[in-house]
Design an enzyme around this catalytic site. Structure first.
Site, PDB file in Angstrom:
ATOM      1  N   LYS A  89       0.870  -1.171   0.000  1.00 22.29           N
ATOM      2  CA  LYS A  89       0.000   0.000   0.000  1.00 22.29           C
ATOM      3  C   LYS A  89       0.910   1.225   0.000  1.00 22.29           C
ATOM      4  O   LYS A  89       1.470   1.620   1.026  1.00 22.29           O
ATOM      5  CB  LYS A  89      -0.917   0.038   1.226  1.00 22.29           C
TER       6      LYS A  89
ATOM      7  N   GLU B  43      10.438   2.265  10.193  1.00 19.42           N
ATOM      8  CA  GLU B  43      11.464   3.290   9.965  1.00 19.42           C
ATOM      9  C   GLU B  43      10.761   4.635   9.962  1.00 19.42           C
ATOM     10  O   GLU B  43       9.860   4.865   9.157  1.00 19.42           O
ATOM     11  CB  GLU B  43      12.176   3.062   8.628  1.00 19.42           C
TER      12      GLU B  43
ATOM     13  N   CYS C 139      14.235  11.562   5.259  1.00 20.56           N
ATOM     14  CA  CYS C 139      14.266  11.248   6.693  1.00 20.56           C
ATOM     15  C   CYS C 139      15.660  11.501   7.260  1.00 20.56           C
ATOM     16  O   CYS C 139      15.814  11.728   8.453  1.00 20.56           O
ATOM     17  CB  CYS C 139      13.829   9.816   6.932  1.00 20.56           C
TER      18      CYS C 139
ATOM     19  N   GLU D  63      10.561  17.177  13.859  1.00 17.42           N
ATOM     20  CA  GLU D  63      10.904  16.979  12.452  1.00 17.42           C
ATOM     21  C   GLU D  63      10.031  17.904  11.594  1.00 17.42           C
ATOM     22  O   GLU D  63       8.811  17.873  11.686  1.00 17.42           O
ATOM     23  CB  GLU D  63      10.640  15.519  12.056  1.00 17.42           C
TER      24      GLU D  63
HETATM   25  P1  NAP Z   1       2.825   8.889   7.045  1.00 16.37           P
HETATM   26  O1  NAP Z   1       1.758   9.877   7.050  1.00 16.37           O
HETATM   27  O2  NAP Z   1       3.147   8.184   8.300  1.00 16.37           O
HETATM   28  O3  NAP Z   1       2.434   7.829   5.921  1.00 16.37           O
HETATM   29  C1  NAP Z   1       3.231   6.724   5.602  1.00 16.37           C
HETATM   30  C2  NAP Z   1       2.355   5.628   5.047  1.00 16.37           C
HETATM   31  O4  NAP Z   1       1.474   5.146   6.061  1.00 16.37           O
HETATM   32  C3  NAP Z   1       1.454   6.077   3.891  1.00 16.37           C
HETATM   33  O5  NAP Z   1       1.339   5.041   2.971  1.00 16.37           O
HETATM   34  C4  NAP Z   1       0.143   6.321   4.604  1.00 16.37           C
HETATM   35  O6  NAP Z   1      -0.975   6.261   3.728  1.00 16.37           O
HETATM   36  C5  NAP Z   1       0.133   5.190   5.593  1.00 16.37           C
HETATM   37  N1  NAP Z   1      -0.770   5.368   6.725  1.00 16.37           N
HETATM   38  C6  NAP Z   1      -1.334   6.519   7.193  1.00 16.37           C
HETATM   39  N2  NAP Z   1      -2.126   6.260   8.246  1.00 16.37           N
HETATM   40  C7  NAP Z   1      -2.070   4.929   8.466  1.00 16.37           C
HETATM   41  C8  NAP Z   1      -2.666   4.047   9.429  1.00 16.37           C
HETATM   42  N3  NAP Z   1      -3.489   4.489  10.383  1.00 16.37           N
HETATM   43  N4  NAP Z   1      -2.376   2.732   9.357  1.00 16.37           N
HETATM   44  C9  NAP Z   1      -1.540   2.250   8.429  1.00 16.37           C
HETATM   45  N5  NAP Z   1      -0.960   3.035   7.479  1.00 16.37           N
HETATM   46  C10 NAP Z   1      -1.209   4.355   7.513  1.00 16.37           C
HETATM   47  O7  NAP Z   1       4.196   9.500   6.529  1.00 16.37           O
HETATM   48  P2  NAP Z   1       4.436  10.409   5.230  1.00 16.37           P
HETATM   49  O8  NAP Z   1       3.894  11.746   5.523  1.00 16.37           O
HETATM   50  O9  NAP Z   1       3.985   9.709   4.019  1.00 16.37           O
HETATM   51  O10 NAP Z   1       6.035  10.418   5.171  1.00 16.37           O
HETATM   52  C11 NAP Z   1       6.816  11.315   5.891  1.00 16.37           C
HETATM   53  C12 NAP Z   1       7.423  10.654   7.122  1.00 16.37           C
HETATM   54  O11 NAP Z   1       8.151   9.496   6.761  1.00 16.37           O
HETATM   55  C13 NAP Z   1       8.421  11.514   7.840  1.00 16.37           C
HETATM   56  O12 NAP Z   1       8.190  11.471   9.224  1.00 16.37           O
HETATM   57  C14 NAP Z   1       9.756  10.889   7.532  1.00 16.37           C
HETATM   58  O13 NAP Z   1      10.767  11.100   8.459  1.00 16.37           O
HETATM   59  C15 NAP Z   1       9.401   9.474   7.421  1.00 16.37           C
HETATM   60  N6  NAP Z   1      10.387   8.754   6.616  1.00 16.37           N
HETATM   61  C16 NAP Z   1      11.242   7.899   7.253  1.00 16.37           C
HETATM   62  C17 NAP Z   1      12.204   7.203   6.537  1.00 16.37           C
HETATM   63  C18 NAP Z   1      13.123   6.253   7.227  1.00 16.37           C
HETATM   64  O14 NAP Z   1      13.623   5.360   6.567  1.00 16.37           O
HETATM   65  N7  NAP Z   1      13.376   6.374   8.511  1.00 16.37           N
HETATM   66  C19 NAP Z   1      12.282   7.366   5.165  1.00 16.37           C
HETATM   67  C20 NAP Z   1      11.410   8.251   4.537  1.00 16.37           C
HETATM   68  C21 NAP Z   1      10.450   8.921   5.294  1.00 16.37           C
HETATM   69  P3  NAP Z   1      -1.615   7.579   3.009  1.00 16.37           P
HETATM   70  O15 NAP Z   1      -0.649   8.694   3.179  1.00 16.37           O
HETATM   71  O16 NAP Z   1      -1.794   7.172   1.610  1.00 16.37           O
HETATM   72  O17 NAP Z   1      -2.918   7.834   3.679  1.00 16.37           O
END
Ligand code: NAP
Ligand code: MG
Length: 487
Positions: free
Chosen positions: A180, A255, A289, A390
């Site tokens: 997903k 992550e 990240c 962040e």
């Molecule tokens: P996010 O909002 O947490 O979303 C990540 C994924 O989780 C998306 O596919 C999202 O779907 C899904 N999701 C949302 N709510 C969920 C739930 N209740 N249950 C299961 N899945 C759910 O993060 P983002 O805004 O896309 O990405 C930014 C974040 O990622 C930042 O905090 C960044 O630091 C982190 N990041 C970390 C790394 C690492 O390797 N440490 C690498 C890259 C990014 P939808 O958005 O489609 O609704």
């Protein structure tokens, strides 16, 4: 919503075919450099499609796990070749869908190709050890077996590399996959899935279901036939996923975020430190990240460093990442754009001093996009919001310190521990930094952002579930060890 039929609608990939959602609903994926442009439509799926995908994956895994690692790896090799051939197309969609510049998008796609090839080779490398038994008439060894069906949940910031660095090891070790992707970049993910399809991956082994995180993401976490969940994204969502997986007894890997520091000591090569800070903080519009977000500088070199940093920052060209000469693209979406602007306001309210940028870009050619200037604040103290949370945008918090010791204390004074770097020529400082920095990735005289696919990647503290991805470490998550005793 009226759907423009000139624009492609992307479907779910379930059991080897592209299918629409039973909801009958699609969502537009917009270009953040021009929000009036729809890049494609993606399915707003329901739990019904998710269940079909998981069932297909469960059935397909039975035959997939019986192939040899080399046979499974051959599919990854083919997918790599297809992705390489389609590099320009995939990278262009990535730039249109999430805004990073085309050279960055090509670099990421090339990385995807390299990851596929690396894990294709993993299918032929050793998976276990012989352990001497106390019984001289017995053979004891370890083997590794797949988990079963793995659920993959990915963010929008690396829409090719992150899905691939999770799917490739999952597949090569004999798992089947339901992914997903972030809805924001589901078109780019569909392109990656098309490459696997073109490579002839058997039906049901790899499935993609798009939709909202709270429905499809949560549905994956809760599904009884999902044996492992690998997630990259924000801390709030990650924690909930971990709790959900734990409650069901599923294996999970998270992550999450970072608040990555760069330390510049008085023994640093200042020009090198400036270059690396600019690149680490502002490439991908700060949406990595591992992006640099705090720069901690020793007093003796502070003024020189600051002056050079501000000068270089003011030279950055911001705009549509598809155009030549653009160094930094827009924020990836409206939400991110508003978040970055609100952190900038908070920084001013809390007493930080704006040194560069600080504004959204208005008027043509920026009118329809989510463009923010690369921004630097000084007089930041470690307790301020921009030094703790962040931001995920092009904002640097400059912190001046009296000593290396103080720099290290401040660098560690956050809940995150993903990546950190130091610029110094002092071997003692390097060694202290390596030993005492609380981060999963420590880099000396190199920017904080940057990951090599053959090395373990992941964070300490609240940046991860203390697991690691990529390189050999991927094996730990995507397999279970079986100890075998033969008498
Ligand atoms: P996010 O909002 O947490 O979303 C990540 C994924 O989780 C998306 O596919 C999202 O779907 C899904 N999701 C949302 N709510 C969920 C739930 N209740 N249950 C299961 N899945 C759910 O993060 P983002 O805004 O896309 O990405 C930014 C974040 O990622 C930042 O905090 C960044 O630091 C982190 N990041 C970390 C790394 C690492 O390797 N440490 C690498 C890259 C990014 P939808 O958005 O489609 O609704
Ligand atoms: Mg978009």
């Amino acid at each position: 919503m009226t759907v423009d039929t000139q624009i492609t609608t992307y479907k779910n990939f379930i059991n080897g075919t592209w299918v629409e959602s039973s909801s009958g609903k699609v969502e537009p994926s917009f270009n953040p450099a021009n929000k009036t442009e729809v890049v494609g439509y993606v399915q707003l799926s329901t739990l019904e499609e998710l269940d079909q995908a998981v069932k297909a994956a469960k059935v397909a895994q039975q035959a997939w796990k019986k192939l040899s690692g080399a046979e499974r790896g051959a599919f990854l090799h083919k997918a790599a070749d297809v992705l390489e051939k389609r590099m320009e197309e995939v990278a262009t969609f990535m730039t249109k869908e999430m805004g990073k510049t085309l050279p960055e998008a090509k670099g990421e796609t090339a990385r995807g190709v390299a990851i596929l090839r690396y894990f294709a080779g993993e299918g032929m490398r050793k998976v276990g050890d012989v352990i001497p038994s106390t019984d001289s008439n017995a053979l004891m060894f370890t083997n590794r077996v797949p988990l079963g069906v793995v659920g993959v949940i990915t963010p929008w910031n690396f829409p090719v590399a992150i899905p691939i660095w999770k799917m490739a090891p999952a597949l090569v070790y004999g798992n089947s996959v339901v992914i997903k992707p972030a809805q924001e970049t589901a078109v780019t993910c569909a392109k990656v899935i098309e490459c696997f399809e073109e490579a002839g991956i058997p039906a049901g082994v790899l499935n993609m279901v798009t939709g909202s995180g709270s429905v499809i993401g949560q549905g994956l976490v809760d599904h009884e036939d999902i044996n492992g969940i690998t997630f990259t994204g924000s801390n709030d969502v990650g924690k909930r996923i971990g709790q959900g997986a734990l409650a069901r007894g599923a294996k999970y890997q998270l992550e999450m975020g970072g608040k990555n520091p760069v330390i510049v000591t008085k023994d640093a090569d200042i020009d090198l430190a400036v270059e690396a800070t600019i690149s680490g903080a502002f490439r991908s519009t700060g949406q990595k990240c591992t992006a640099t977000s705090r720069v901690i500088v020793e007093r003796g070199v502070y003024e020189t460093f600051k002056q050079k940093l501000v000068q270089k920052t003011n030279e950055i060209t911001v705009g549509n990442g598809l155009e030549d000469g653009i160094w930094m693209g827009p924020c990836a979406n409206e939400n991110q754009f508003k978040t970055v602007l609100s952190y900038i306001e908070t920084a001013k309210e809390e007493g930080a001093t704006l040194l560069a940028g600080g504004n959204k870009l208005e008027g043509p050619p920026f009118k329809e996009g989510y463009f923010v200037e690369p921004t630097i604040f000084e007089n930041v103290t470690s307790n301020m919001t921009i030094a703790q949370e962040e931001i995920f945008g092009p904002v640097i918090a400059l912190i001046e310190v009296d000593s290396f010791k103080e720099a290290l204390e401040i660098a560690n004074d956050v809940k995150f521990g993903l990546s950190a770097s130091i610029f110094t020529s002092n071997i003692g400082e390097m060694l202290s930094f390596i030993n005492e920095m609380e981060a999963g990735l420590v880099r000396i005289n190199s920017e904080s952002a940057g990951v090599e696919l053959q090395a373990p990647f992941g964070g300490m503290k609240q940046s991860s579930s203390h697991s690691r991805e990529q390189g050999e470490a991927a094996k730990e998550f995507f397999t279970a060890i079986k100890t075998v005793f033969i008498k």
